[in-house]
Design a protein around this motif. Sequence first.
Motif, short mmCIF file in Angstrom:
data_model
loop_
_atom_site.label_atom_id
_atom_site.label_comp_id
_atom_site.label_asym_id
_atom_site.label_seq_id
_atom_site.Cartn_x
_atom_site.Cartn_y
_atom_site.Cartn_z
N ARG A 83 0.85 -1.10 0.07
CA ARG A 83 0.15 0.11 -0.12
C ARG A 83 0.90 1.30 0.08
O ARG A 83 0.54 2.26 -0.61
CB ARG A 83 -0.68 0.15 1.25
CG ARG A 83 -1.78 1.25 1.43
CD ARG A 83 -2.90 1.23 0.44
NE ARG A 83 -3.31 2.75 0.30
CZ ARG A 83 -4.36 3.07 -0.49
NH1 ARG A 83 -5.12 1.89 -1.16
NH2 ARG A 83 -4.94 4.17 -0.52
N TYR A 93 2.29 1.76 -3.42
CA TYR A 93 1.15 2.21 -4.43
C TYR A 93 0.91 3.64 -4.27
O TYR A 93 0.83 4.50 -5.10
CB TYR A 93 -0.06 1.42 -4.04
CG TYR A 93 -1.32 1.77 -4.95
CD1 TYR A 93 -1.41 1.33 -6.20
CD2 TYR A 93 -2.39 2.66 -4.25
CE1 TYR A 93 -2.67 1.57 -6.98
CE2 TYR A 93 -3.53 2.99 -5.25
CZ TYR A 93 -3.46 2.44 -6.57
OH TYR A 93 -4.34 2.96 -7.17
N GLU A 107 -0.54 -12.41 -5.32
CA GLU A 107 -1.87 -11.86 -5.21
C GLU A 107 -1.85 -10.18 -4.94
O GLU A 107 -2.61 -9.56 -5.41
CB GLU A 107 -2.44 -12.20 -3.76
CG GLU A 107 -2.77 -13.70 -3.95
CD GLU A 107 -3.51 -14.13 -2.76
OE1 GLU A 107 -4.59 -13.44 -2.43
OE2 GLU A 107 -3.51 -15.25 -2.31
N TYR A 108 -0.42 -9.86 -4.31
CA TYR A 108 -0.43 -8.45 -4.18
C TYR A 108 0.04 -7.75 -5.62
O TYR A 108 -0.43 -6.57 -5.97
CB TYR A 108 0.68 -8.24 -3.26
CG TYR A 108 0.24 -8.58 -1.72
CD1 TYR A 108 -0.38 -7.51 -1.02
CD2 TYR A 108 0.79 -9.50 -1.23
CE1 TYR A 108 -1.10 -7.70 0.13
CE2 TYR A 108 0.27 -9.85 0.00
CZ TYR A 108 -0.30 -8.84 0.78
OH TYR A 108 -0.78 -9.29 2.03
N GLU A 143 -3.19 -7.18 -7.46
CA GLU A 143 -3.82 -5.92 -6.78
C GLU A 143 -3.16 -4.67 -7.03
O GLU A 143 -4.14 -3.59 -7.37
CB GLU A 143 -4.15 -6.26 -5.34
CG GLU A 143 -5.03 -5.16 -4.63
CD GLU A 143 -5.13 -5.51 -2.97
OE1 GLU A 143 -5.57 -4.54 -2.40
OE2 GLU A 143 -4.84 -6.37 -2.52
N TYR A 144 -1.78 -4.56 -6.96
CA TYR A 144 -1.36 -3.23 -6.93
C TYR A 144 -0.51 -2.83 -8.26
O TYR A 144 -0.35 -1.62 -8.61
CB TYR A 144 -0.48 -3.16 -6.01
CG TYR A 144 -1.13 -3.04 -4.56
CD1 TYR A 144 -1.60 -1.67 -4.28
CD2 TYR A 144 -1.16 -4.09 -3.72
CE1 TYR A 144 -2.35 -1.58 -3.02
CE2 TYR A 144 -1.82 -4.07 -2.55
CZ TYR A 144 -2.50 -2.71 -2.06
OH TYR A 144 -3.26 -2.65 -0.76
N TYR A 149 -5.58 -16.22 -9.49
CA TYR A 149 -5.48 -15.15 -8.35
C TYR A 149 -6.42 -14.18 -8.43
O TYR A 149 -6.66 -13.91 -9.58
CB TYR A 149 -3.80 -14.39 -8.27
CG TYR A 149 -2.82 -15.39 -7.75
CD1 TYR A 149 -2.57 -15.82 -6.14
CD2 TYR A 149 -2.44 -16.16 -8.71
CE1 TYR A 149 -1.58 -16.42 -5.88
CE2 TYR A 149 -1.33 -17.24 -8.11
CZ TYR A 149 -1.02 -17.33 -6.72
OH TYR A 149 -0.17 -18.17 -6.30
N GLU A 203 -8.89 -8.61 -9.01
CA GLU A 203 -9.66 -7.32 -8.14
C GLU A 203 -10.27 -8.02 -6.81
O GLU A 203 -11.02 -9.04 -6.75
CB GLU A 203 -10.94 -6.84 -9.03
CG GLU A 203 -10.42 -6.25 -10.06
CD GLU A 203 -11.41 -5.31 -10.90
OE1 GLU A 203 -12.53 -5.28 -10.27
OE2 GLU A 203 -11.02 -4.83 -11.92
N GLN A 204 -9.86 -7.24 -5.63
CA GLN A 204 -10.48 -7.63 -4.43
C GLN A 204 -11.38 -6.57 -3.82
O GLN A 204 -11.02 -5.28 -4.12
CB GLN A 204 -9.47 -7.91 -3.36
CG GLN A 204 -8.59 -8.80 -3.93
CD GLN A 204 -7.46 -9.18 -2.90
OE1 GLN A 204 -7.34 -8.64 -1.84
NE2 GLN A 204 -6.44 -10.16 -3.12
N ALA A 227 -9.86 -3.20 -2.46
CA ALA A 227 -8.39 -2.97 -2.85
C ALA A 227 -8.29 -1.65 -3.08
O ALA A 227 -8.80 -1.04 -3.60
CB ALA A 227 -8.48 -3.87 -4.21
N LYS A 228 -6.87 -1.33 -2.79
CA LYS A 228 -6.42 0.08 -3.03
C LYS A 228 -7.09 1.11 -2.42
O LYS A 228 -7.22 2.33 -2.60
CB LYS A 228 -6.26 0.33 -4.58
CG LYS A 228 -5.38 -0.77 -5.18
CD LYS A 228 -5.34 -0.23 -6.87
CE LYS A 228 -4.59 -1.48 -7.29
NZ LYS A 228 -4.55 -1.05 -8.72
#
Length: 254
Positions: free
Chosen positions: A185, A188, A206-207, A210-211, A246, A249-250, A253-254
Amino acid sequence: MGIHTEPCGLHCIKMNHIGVVRGGKVILEDINIHIHCGKLNVIIGKNGAGKSTLVKAMLGEIPHTGEIVFTNQENGQVQSLHIGYVPQSINIDKNTPTSVYDLIAGFSSRVPVFLKKSRREYEKIREQLSYFQVEHLIDEQVSNLSGGELQRVLLSLATIQEPDLLILDEPASGIDQNGMAKFYRTIYDYKNNHDLAIILISHDLEYVAEYADEVILLDTRILKDGPPAKVFESEEFRSVFGSVRYPLEQEGAK
């Protein structure tokens, strides 16, 4: 913070036909990467794919073919490239008395820290550490820091001179899940608020999903590159990592 700068989107870093041969073995072949400021570019691949070798080539630590060029797209001018670097780990003697302040001041100041402890320099370093939420550690011995604390201190050190390119070589290795989430985070947020490009070497898929803005799948050559969805859903990705999927989008997220 005083170093806050919005990404301009005009600075462009091109790695053209990078190749590395060591002991007669091809480690990297015809690597072409094109990145812009304000982007988080993550390089993934299996062990032995050449990721760390690519980092060493970027840093000029090993001989390589090809070139790395930094230009301003607005006028096409080639500029000198200033690189910040956070390694996977550093060896610190448990008995060393070096404080966080000493570590960063020794790098950023022209005056030896043992000769003069400048109040102005001290506040500048505290401000830099505060961006990564570790300003309270300024007087702590580096040898007493946890893995997550040390990585955030190294991020502060690598970015204090405002690099054009920040290279992170598996910097979250050995950090627990909470620390890892905070690290990604932080990265990002940093790339969204500073005029630089980031290249991150990572196994944390996974990260990455997401990022990352762009993902580069490496195995001696670039097998696939593009946005996370494009790479993670490709045959090339499955050939390296199998059928594991994986979340791209979660929620939250972010």
